[in-house]
Motif scaffolding. Structure first.
Motif, PDB file in Angstrom:
ATOM      1  N   ARG A 239      52.592  42.485  59.052  1.00 49.85           N
ATOM      2  CA  ARG A 239      51.510  41.760  59.724  1.00 49.85           C
ATOM      3  C   ARG A 239      51.385  40.328  59.215  1.00 49.85           C
ATOM      4  O   ARG A 239      51.832  40.000  58.109  1.00 49.85           O
ATOM      5  CB  ARG A 239      50.183  42.501  59.536  1.00 49.85           C
ATOM      6  CG  ARG A 239      50.095  43.797  60.331  1.00 49.85           C
ATOM      7  CD  ARG A 239      48.802  44.530  60.096  1.00 49.85           C
ATOM      8  NE  ARG A 239      47.660  43.778  60.596  1.00 49.85           N
ATOM      9  CZ  ARG A 239      46.405  44.247  60.611  1.00 49.85           C
ATOM     10  NH1 ARG A 239      46.160  45.449  60.139  1.00 49.85           N
ATOM     11  NH2 ARG A 239      45.425  43.520  61.082  1.00 49.85           N
ATOM     12  N   GLY A 240      50.753  39.482  60.045  1.00 52.84           N
ATOM     13  CA  GLY A 240      50.547  38.089  59.682  1.00 52.84           C
ATOM     14  C   GLY A 240      49.187  37.859  59.049  1.00 52.84           C
ATOM     15  O   GLY A 240      48.550  38.796  58.529  1.00 52.84           O
ATOM     16  N   LEU A 241      48.718  36.611  59.106  1.00 55.71           N
ATOM     17  CA  LEU A 241      47.464  36.217  58.466  1.00 55.71           C
ATOM     18  C   LEU A 241      46.309  36.396  59.448  1.00 55.71           C
ATOM     19  O   LEU A 241      46.171  35.654  60.418  1.00 55.71           O
ATOM     20  CB  LEU A 241      47.560  34.755  58.026  1.00 55.71           C
ATOM     21  CG  LEU A 241      46.515  34.248  57.038  1.00 55.71           C
ATOM     22  CD1 LEU A 241      46.557  35.037  55.738  1.00 55.71           C
ATOM     23  CD2 LEU A 241      46.730  32.765  56.772  1.00 55.71           C
ATOM     24  N   GLN A 242      45.492  37.404  59.199  1.00 54.66           N
ATOM     25  CA  GLN A 242      44.366  37.699  60.104  1.00 54.66           C
ATOM     26  C   GLN A 242      43.262  36.667  59.915  1.00 54.66           C
ATOM     27  O   GLN A 242      42.945  36.276  58.789  1.00 54.66           O
ATOM     28  CB  GLN A 242      43.846  39.110  59.849  1.00 54.66           C
ATOM     29  CG  GLN A 242      42.864  39.588  60.902  1.00 54.66           C
ATOM     30  CD  GLN A 242      42.655  41.095  60.841  1.00 54.66           C
ATOM     31  OE1 GLN A 242      43.475  41.825  60.289  1.00 54.66           O
ATOM     32  NE2 GLN A 242      41.564  41.556  61.417  1.00 54.66           N
ATOM     33  N   ILE A 243      42.659  36.251  61.026  1.00 54.88           N
ATOM     34  CA  ILE A 243      41.761  35.091  60.979  1.00 54.88           C
ATOM     35  C   ILE A 243      40.501  35.334  60.162  1.00 54.88           C
ATOM     36  O   ILE A 243      39.889  34.385  59.679  1.00 54.88           O
ATOM     37  CB  ILE A 243      41.381  34.625  62.400  1.00 54.88           C
ATOM     38  CG1 ILE A 243      40.657  35.733  63.176  1.00 54.88           C
ATOM     39  CG2 ILE A 243      42.620  34.148  63.146  1.00 54.88           C
ATOM     40  CD1 ILE A 243      40.122  35.265  64.531  1.00 54.88           C
ATOM     41  N   GLU A 244      40.097  36.589  59.976  1.00 54.94           N
ATOM     42  CA  GLU A 244      38.872  36.855  59.209  1.00 54.94           C
ATOM     43  C   GLU A 244      39.138  37.039  57.728  1.00 54.94           C
ATOM     44  O   GLU A 244      38.197  37.208  56.946  1.00 54.94           O
ATOM     45  CB  GLU A 244      38.160  38.117  59.724  1.00 54.94           C
ATOM     46  CG  GLU A 244      37.867  38.142  61.194  1.00 54.94           C
ATOM     47  CD  GLU A 244      38.825  39.057  61.933  1.00 54.94           C
ATOM     48  OE1 GLU A 244      40.027  38.709  61.992  1.00 54.94           O
ATOM     49  OE2 GLU A 244      38.390  40.106  62.424  1.00 54.94           O
ATOM     50  N   SER A 245      40.401  37.058  57.320  1.00 54.40           N
ATOM     51  CA  SER A 245      40.715  37.357  55.925  1.00 54.40           C
ATOM     52  C   SER A 245      40.334  36.195  55.013  1.00 54.40           C
ATOM     53  O   SER A 245      40.211  35.044  55.441  1.00 54.40           O
ATOM     54  CB  SER A 245      42.209  37.668  55.777  1.00 54.40           C
ATOM     55  OG  SER A 245      42.971  36.500  55.958  1.00 54.40           O
ATOM     56  N   VAL A 246      40.186  36.515  53.742  1.00 53.95           N
ATOM     57  CA  VAL A 246      39.839  35.502  52.745  1.00 53.95           C
ATOM     58  C   VAL A 246      40.901  34.401  52.701  1.00 53.95           C
ATOM     59  O   VAL A 246      40.575  33.211  52.635  1.00 53.95           O
ATOM     60  CB  VAL A 246      39.685  36.156  51.359  1.00 53.95           C
ATOM     61  CG1 VAL A 246      39.579  35.101  50.264  1.00 53.95           C
ATOM     62  CG2 VAL A 246      38.448  37.065  51.346  1.00 53.95           C
ATOM     63  N   TRP A 247      42.172  34.793  52.785  1.00 52.50           N
ATOM     64  CA  TRP A 247      43.258  33.830  52.603  1.00 52.50           C
ATOM     65  C   TRP A 247      43.509  32.992  53.852  1.00 52.50           C
ATOM     66  O   TRP A 247      44.224  31.987  53.781  1.00 52.50           O
ATOM     67  CB  TRP A 247      44.517  34.558  52.149  1.00 52.50           C
ATOM     68  CG  TRP A 247      44.213  35.362  50.944  1.00 52.50           C
ATOM     69  CD1 TRP A 247      44.130  36.719  50.849  1.00 52.50           C
ATOM     70  CD2 TRP A 247      43.836  34.855  49.659  1.00 52.50           C
ATOM     71  NE1 TRP A 247      43.749  37.089  49.585  1.00 52.50           N
ATOM     72  CE2 TRP A 247      43.562  35.968  48.833  1.00 52.50           C
ATOM     73  CE3 TRP A 247      43.720  33.566  49.126  1.00 52.50           C
ATOM     74  CZ2 TRP A 247      43.182  35.836  47.509  1.00 52.50           C
ATOM     75  CZ3 TRP A 247      43.331  33.438  47.793  1.00 52.50           C
ATOM     76  CH2 TRP A 247      43.073  34.563  47.003  1.00 52.50           C
TER      77      TRP A 247
END
Length: 436
Positions: A239-247
């Motif tokens: 998976r990629g970088l989810q928009i709600e994640s901290v990072w």
């Protein structure tokens, strides 16, 4: 004014809110808990029916996948989840004969039943008394909102909370619930070392965990084969970088300033991810943070095992810290993941009756912090989510991104506080055991 006249009554500290809390405290009972559960849950369902009907999409996705199960086979059904989840999601399908709207209703009823069961467990474990931990759980689910019943993440939350409640009285139940949680969502497997830190309970909890967790894994292997058994792990790693994640926060803040430089879109992994400059860098940072988080978790486990007799509160904090660290360090952070923290937090509040006054105060502050996080998460999704996706104009992109950033920062602060307390209380438990 006469010298014998009574002095005027001054409002108590906190004013009307303080009086309301006092009124509620004086009327706690089993019936008031049941009434409060019914009223708060009707409020959640009312919000769903009147304002948030659009959040039911995942349930219909489950329905669509289960309906196609016989055509495509288990090895091609819901590969993002462990195999037992497919069996779980078939239950409302079978109960309603595959009817689409019936499936939605049955799914919600199932999640409501889990919620009610945990509320009853809090009531029974407290000696059949209506206590603050039950009130926390009522408020927590209310603040998270309808999403609580439109994903199945309330299940691992309840299993983790129930495992913590049973840890000292029925350790085999703790092991079984943790094994079931691991079979459904994988991450609860990380909790078992914390429960094994208490030496007298280690054998019963360990064997129950192995029996349930590995038993379901063996059934999954027989039913779907090796590739289906490991598909949730490969799905997650790809998976990629989810928009709600901290990072994703730094990139999302940059996007709020210059939206044209980044693309936010739904990926093949059924999540909204961000694509563009520096995303690869932050994916690497997220990976390193995950490794660092595992190091912190292992350090807590080692500290717990060093104690001859860690207290129930110290072990409970290690459980909560494990869930929190795993949540904030991951490159994915769906809104419903916050539910995972609620079950252990409610159980910890109940265990706090055996702690000191200072410990109870610290846990109450953590609980209040978590309630604020629940409200912020509800703002992130679903209330401001269209803004986060760029569907409501640039001003709402800015507002929704700032709200999400505040939630993520608060979640990091919460995690640091829990880890700090867990580390300190394990040391206190060690000194108390040596002194005794």
């Amino acid at each position: 004014m006469s010298a014998n006249a009574p002095a005027p009554t001054r409002p108590g500290p906190g004013g009307p809110l303080h009086r309301l809390v006092g009124w509620w405290e004086a009327r706690r009972s089993g019936p008031t808990l049941a009434l409060a559960w019914v009223l708060t849950r009707l409020a959640v369902l009312g919000v769903l029916a009147l304002f948030e009907r659009f959040v039911v999409g995942d349930v219909f996705y489950y329905h669509r996948k289960i309906r196609a199960l016989l055509d495509v086979g288990l090895e091609h059904t819901l590969n993002e989840y462990p195999t037992p989840v497919t069996w779980l999601l078939w239950l409302p399908y079978g109960a309603t004969g595959g009817h689409r709207v019936g499936y939605l209703v049955a799914f919600i009823v199932f999640m409501l039943a889990l919620d009610a069961a945990f509320t009853v467990a809090l009531y029974r474990t407290s000696g059949r008394r209506h206590t603050g931990p039950a009130d926390f759980w009522l408020a927590f689910v209310l603040l998270v909102g309808p999403l609580s019943y439109l994903r199945f993440d309330i299940l691992p939350a309840v299993l983790a909370g129930g495992a913590l409640l049973a840890a000292r009285r029925r350790p085999w139940v703790t092991g079984a619930l943790t094994g079931l949680g691991a079979a459904m969502k994988l991450w609860p497997a990380l909790l078992i070392p914390a429960f094994l830190a208490h030496r007298p309970d280690r054998k019963a909890a360990g064997w129950a965990f192995v029996g349930v967790g590995f038993g379901l894994a063996a059934l999954s292997l027989l039913a779907g084969g090796w590739s289906r058994l490991v598909s949730p792990l490969t799905w997650q790693s790809d998976r990629g970088l989810q928009i709600e994640s901290v990072w994703a926060t730094p990139v999302m803040l940059a996007r709020a300033v210059r939206p044209s430089a980044w693309l936010v879109d739904i990926s093949k992994y059924q999540a909204y991810e961000i694509f563009g400059p520096s995303v690869a860098l932050w994916l690497t940072v997220a990976t390193l943070a995950t490794v660092a988080g595992l190091v912190v978790i292992v350090a807590l486990y080692l500290r717990a095992f060093r104690n001859p007799a860690p207290t129930a509160l110290a072990v409970g904090l290690v459980v909560l810290a494990t869930v929190a660290v795993m949540t904030v360090t991951n490159k994915t952070l769906s809104p419903q993941y916050l539910l995972w923290l609620g079950g252990p937090m409610a159980a910890l509040l109940l265990l706090a009756r055996d702690g000191t006054a200072g410990q109870r105060d610290q846990l109450r502050r953590l609980a209040g912090f978590l309630l604020a996080l629940a409200l912020l998460t509800h703002l992130v999704y679903p209330l401001f989510y269209d803004g986060l996706l760029g569907r409501s104009g640039h001003p709402m992109v800015v507002v929704s991104t700032l709200v999400t950033a505040v939630r993520n920062l608060a979640l990091v602060v919460f995690t640091v506080q829990v880890v700090r307390l867990a580390w300190r209380w394990l040391a206190l438990a060690d000194r108390d055991a040596v002194a005794g």
